[in-house]
Design a protein around this motif. Structure first.
Motif, PDB file in Angstrom:
ATOM      1  N   LEU A 405       0.391   1.943   4.102  1.00 18.10           N
ATOM      2  CA  LEU A 405      -0.930   1.925   3.462  1.00 18.10           C
ATOM      3  C   LEU A 405      -1.417   0.476   3.312  1.00 18.10           C
ATOM      4  CD1 LEU A 405      -2.936   3.921   1.814  1.00 18.10           C
ATOM      5  CD2 LEU A 405      -1.899   2.845  -0.176  1.00 18.10           C
ATOM      6  N   ALA A 406      -0.526  -0.391   2.812  1.00 17.17           N
ATOM      7  CA  ALA A 406      -0.893  -1.798   2.611  1.00 17.17           C
ATOM      8  C   ALA A 406      -1.238  -2.445   3.947  1.00 17.17           C
ATOM      9  CB  ALA A 406       0.244  -2.539   1.929  1.00 17.17           C
ATOM     10  N   LYS A 407      -0.445  -2.121   4.980  1.00 24.75           N
ATOM     11  CA  LYS A 407      -0.705  -2.693   6.312  1.00 24.75           C
ATOM     12  C   LYS A 407      -2.054  -2.231   6.847  1.00 24.75           C
ATOM     13  CE  LYS A 407       3.689  -3.814   8.346  1.00 24.75           C
ATOM     14  NZ  LYS A 407       4.972  -3.173   8.436  1.00 24.75           N
ATOM     15  N   ALA A 408      -2.301  -0.927   6.733  1.00 31.13           N
ATOM     16  CA  ALA A 408      -3.553  -0.372   7.261  1.00 31.13           C
ATOM     17  C   ALA A 408      -4.753  -0.956   6.524  1.00 31.13           C
ATOM     18  CB  ALA A 408      -3.534   1.146   7.131  1.00 31.13           C
ATOM     19  N   ALA A 409      -4.629  -1.065   5.192  1.00 35.35           N
ATOM     20  CA  ALA A 409      -5.749  -1.591   4.398  1.00 35.35           C
ATOM     21  C   ALA A 409      -5.988  -3.064   4.730  1.00 35.35           C
ATOM     22  CB  ALA A 409      -5.463  -1.410   2.917  1.00 35.35           C
ATOM     23  N   ALA A 410      -4.905  -3.828   4.864  1.00 35.73           N
ATOM     24  CA  ALA A 410      -5.027  -5.261   5.188  1.00 35.73           C
ATOM     25  C   ALA A 410      -5.703  -5.438   6.552  1.00 35.73           C
ATOM     26  CB  ALA A 410      -3.650  -5.926   5.169  1.00 35.73           C
ATOM     27  N   GLN A 411      -5.342  -4.552   7.482  1.00 32.76           N
ATOM     28  CA  GLN A 411      -5.941  -4.608   8.822  1.00 32.76           C
ATOM     29  C   GLN A 411      -7.464  -4.408   8.742  1.00 32.76           C
ATOM     30  OE1 GLN A 411      -4.095  -5.005  11.871  1.00 32.76           O
ATOM     31  NE2 GLN A 411      -6.168  -5.331  12.675  1.00 32.76           N
ATOM     32  N   GLU A 412      -7.877  -3.445   7.934  1.00 32.77           N
ATOM     33  CA  GLU A 412      -9.317  -3.179   7.769  1.00 32.77           C
ATOM     34  C   GLU A 412     -10.024  -4.412   7.195  1.00 32.77           C
ATOM     35  OE1 GLU A 412     -10.886  -0.552   8.746  1.00 32.77           O
ATOM     36  OE2 GLU A 412      -9.350   0.975   9.024  1.00 32.77           O
ATOM     37  N   ILE A 413      -9.405  -5.017   6.181  1.00 38.69           N
ATOM     38  CA  ILE A 413     -10.023  -6.199   5.558  1.00 38.69           C
ATOM     39  C   ILE A 413     -10.143  -7.323   6.586  1.00 38.69           C
ATOM     40  CG2 ILE A 413      -9.783  -7.940   3.720  1.00 38.69           C
ATOM     41  CD1 ILE A 413      -8.073  -5.795   2.206  1.00 38.69           C
ATOM     42  N   ALA A 414      -9.056  -7.520   7.341  1.00 38.87           N
ATOM     43  CA  ALA A 414      -9.055  -8.598   8.340  1.00 38.87           C
ATOM     44  C   ALA A 414     -10.117  -8.377   9.405  1.00 38.87           C
ATOM     45  CB  ALA A 414      -7.668  -8.723   8.973  1.00 38.87           C
ATOM     46  N   GLU A 415     -10.469  -7.100   9.622  1.00 37.77           N
ATOM     47  CA  GLU A 415     -11.514  -6.797  10.623  1.00 37.77           C
ATOM     48  C   GLU A 415     -12.926  -6.915  10.041  1.00 37.77           C
ATOM     49  OE1 GLU A 415     -10.599  -2.975  12.302  1.00 37.77           O
ATOM     50  OE2 GLU A 415      -8.705  -3.712  13.138  1.00 37.77           O
ATOM     51  N   GLY A 416     -13.001  -7.335   8.788  1.00 43.47           N
ATOM     52  CA  GLY A 416     -14.327  -7.563   8.199  1.00 43.47           C
ATOM     53  C   GLY A 416     -14.890  -6.360   7.461  1.00 43.47           C
TER      54      GLY A 416
END
Ligand code: FE2
Length: 590
Positions: A405-416
């Motif tokens: 969950l943390a990885k997926a959420a961080a990925q979304e944030i990093a994508e803007g």
């Protein structure tokens, strides 16, 4: 020993429960009734606190009310004689306070006879002092409370030692740093309750060009702290015109500044007029003068107490810009400001005052995190999702284990993407600290504008805040001293300003939250995953809301997600992604 603290009929009404010296729950009424800064009687907050402690009101031993009608009675009577309208208002407030047992019984739908608790009245500023020192990590500290007005005082200072507070002095009405700040905030065209925060942000855009004048508006006196230049104000003549009795209304404060202020500083700004450089300079001067006076008070307090540590409370303690400079401008080496430094915090302060100062109990609690409000089970979150429009919307929904969950959420944030992050128990106090937060990429200079356009609609001069992994604080900021509750602002290291432009204010500072693994493991993990992806251990953190109190229940988070252009929602273990057509859409890689 169970103690219920109730802050009623005052801005930020709230309740808290302390069991055997440990805080169990604390929350503002606004989170339930959805009225920002709600005053009135905190019926829902009380019901929640009792439920969280798992006890009925019959098992509460003491009830602490942070208001003492007898405090400064002489001064009150003197002003009441001069201001009949004010006297009538006071009488009404007093009547409400004597009716608290009845209001409490009504809120709980029971016979008042069943409440066997002993009622205690704690003076407003003593409750503020207790709200910070008794939850601080310090065995000994200097303690200062400063706000607009409470029990006819605006400022009080003390030494805290073990389970005791020893008050050294106070500044009484009409002299008040809080009222000074509010008066100039109004002069600048910001009239809403709580707007002082905006003007603090605006101050960074100006120069303190009017210091001579402002030294007449607030005058310092060697032995008595400070005095207001009363010709600049009206509240000493009219009485502080505040309406904060009704639970379903945001409090309002009437005009505090006089025509003399306009004569000296130029015409006031109407709320719809543009903000000009003159206004920015007035804001900057107001902030600079507040700092001069505050640091003078603190240096005197240090001389008197010879303590290394300082605890702050009262609305003025939300001035994170001033707080961040305490290390450089005073001899204090440690600073503690709990997350509900304003009047909401009085519920905790009054309860702990009774526990320690009245009942003589030893200390056994340190407030190391802010998560004292309602939390919701995975089943409640599933139900909220199932009953929402999300279920029928065709949005992508997935329930994930924590690490994924943390990885997926961080990925979304990093994508803007703009991410709503709803976890655990609601924060105590006005700052979202990683449980009811909107999280975004701090590396993108345009993120501030995007957040404002899509969700927050705030004035463009207001900064957004960074959350940083505690262990990386010194790498990004010029000071590493922990700021877990977003109550201190530090300079971002010049070489790092380009790395986190979105939450770096125009003056190069950030009102940071330092996130430790112990205080909020889930949020810490989210930021660490973001750091793993991007090399930056910082995210932009703003409160999960849109012109309303911070969301509390999953249903409110879902509503806010659906009606704004937020891209992704994480509710507990569930991640919900809007299709690009419904969201704001991602951004090109940073
Ligand atoms: Fe206060």
């Amino acid at each position: 020993m169970r103690i219920l603290g109730i802050n009623a009929y005052h801005g930020n009404s709230s309740a808290a429960i302390v069991c055997d010296g440990r805080l169990v729950a604390a929350v503002e009424e606004e989170r339930f009734n959805r009225v920002k800064y709600a005053a009135g009687f905190p019926a829902q907050a009380i019901r929640y606190c009792l439920a969280e402690a798992g006890i009925p009101i019959e098992e509460v031993d003491h009830i602490a009310i942070p208001r003492d009608p007898w405090a400064r009675l002489g001064t009150k009577l003197l002003f009441a004689l001069r201001m009949p309208r004010f006297a009538r208002e006071r009488a009404k407030v007093l009547a409400r306070f004597t009716g608290i047992p009845v209001a409490l019984a009504a809120a709980l739908d029971l016979d008042p006879q069943r409440i066997r608790a002993r009622f205690h009245r704690v003076e407003h500023h003593q409750a503020h002092l207790a709200s910070t020192f008794f939850v601080s990590p310090f065995e000994r500290a200097a303690v200062l409370s400063a706000d607009g007005l409470g029990d006819f005082a605006s400022t009080m200072w003390a030494t805290g030692e073990g389970n005791r507070l020893r008050v050294h002095g106070a500044v009484a009405f009409p002299h008040s740093l809080g009222m000074y700040y509010t008066a100039v905030t109004q002069y600048l065209g910001f009239w809403k309750f709580g707007d002082e925060y905006k003007v603090m942000g605006l101050a960074a855009y100006g120069e303190p060009a009017y210091l001579d004048e402002f030294r007449r508006i607030v005058r310092t006196r060697a032995a008595a702290g400070f005095r207001l230049g009363l010709e600049y104000f009206v509240h000493h003549r009219t009485g502080p015109d505040m309406t904060w009795h009704e639970a379903d209304k945001t409090p309002e404060i009437g005009r505090l500044f006089s025509d003399h202020m306009e004569k000296r500083l130029g015409s006031t700004r109407a709320g719809d007029e543009p903000v000009e450089q003159r206004h920015r300079n007035v804001a900057a001067t107001m902030q600079a003068r507040l700092e001069e006076v505050l640091f003078g008070l603190l240096r005197d307090l240090h001389k008197r107490t010879a303590q290394r540590a300082l605890c702050l409370a009262g609305g003025v303690a939300f001035n994170c810009v001033a707080n961040g400079k305490i290390f450089d401008c005073t001899p204090f080496e440690q600073v503690y400001v709990q997350p509900a430094a304003g009047d909401a915090g009085l519920a905790v302060g009054a309860a702990l005052y009774v526990h320690h100062q009245v009942l003589g109990q030893p200390r056994s609690f340190v407030m190391e995190h802010a998560y004292w409000g309602p939390g919701y089970s995975p089943e409640q979150i599933r139900q909220a999702l199932a009953h929402s429009r999300i279920a029928a919307s065709g949005f992508a929904i997935a329930e994930l284990p924590e690490e994924e969950l943390a990885k997926a959420a961080a990925q979304e944030i990093a994508e803007g993407k703009i991410l709503g992050w709803f976890q655990g128990r609601t924060e105590w106090g006005p700052r979202a600290l990683g449980n009811r937060s909107i999280v975004a990429d701090p590396r993108r200079p345009e993120m501030k504008r995007i957040l404002n356009e899509r969700i927050k609609h705030r004035e463009t001069f207001r900064p957004f805040a960074p959350s940083v992994l505690e262990e990386a604080t010194g790498e990004y900021f010029e000071r590493a001293y922990p700021s877990p509750f977003m109550t201190l602002a530090y300079a971002v290291r010049p070489e790092k300003r380009a790395a986190i432009p979105a939450p770096t204010h125009v003056d190069g500072t950030g009102r940071l939250q330092t996130v430790s693994r112990a205080a909020n493991p889930r949020y810490w993990r989210l930021i660490r995953e973001f750091a793993n992806l991007t090399g930056v251990p910082v995210v932009l953190n703003t409160s999960f809301n849109e012109n309303e109190p911070i969301v509390c229940r999953p249903e409110e988070a879902i509503d806010c997600f659906l009606r704004t252009k937020m891209d992704v929602l994480v509710l507990g273990d569930t991640i919900v992604r809007k299709p690009a057509s419904a969201a704001g859409g991602g951004l090109p890689a940073a």
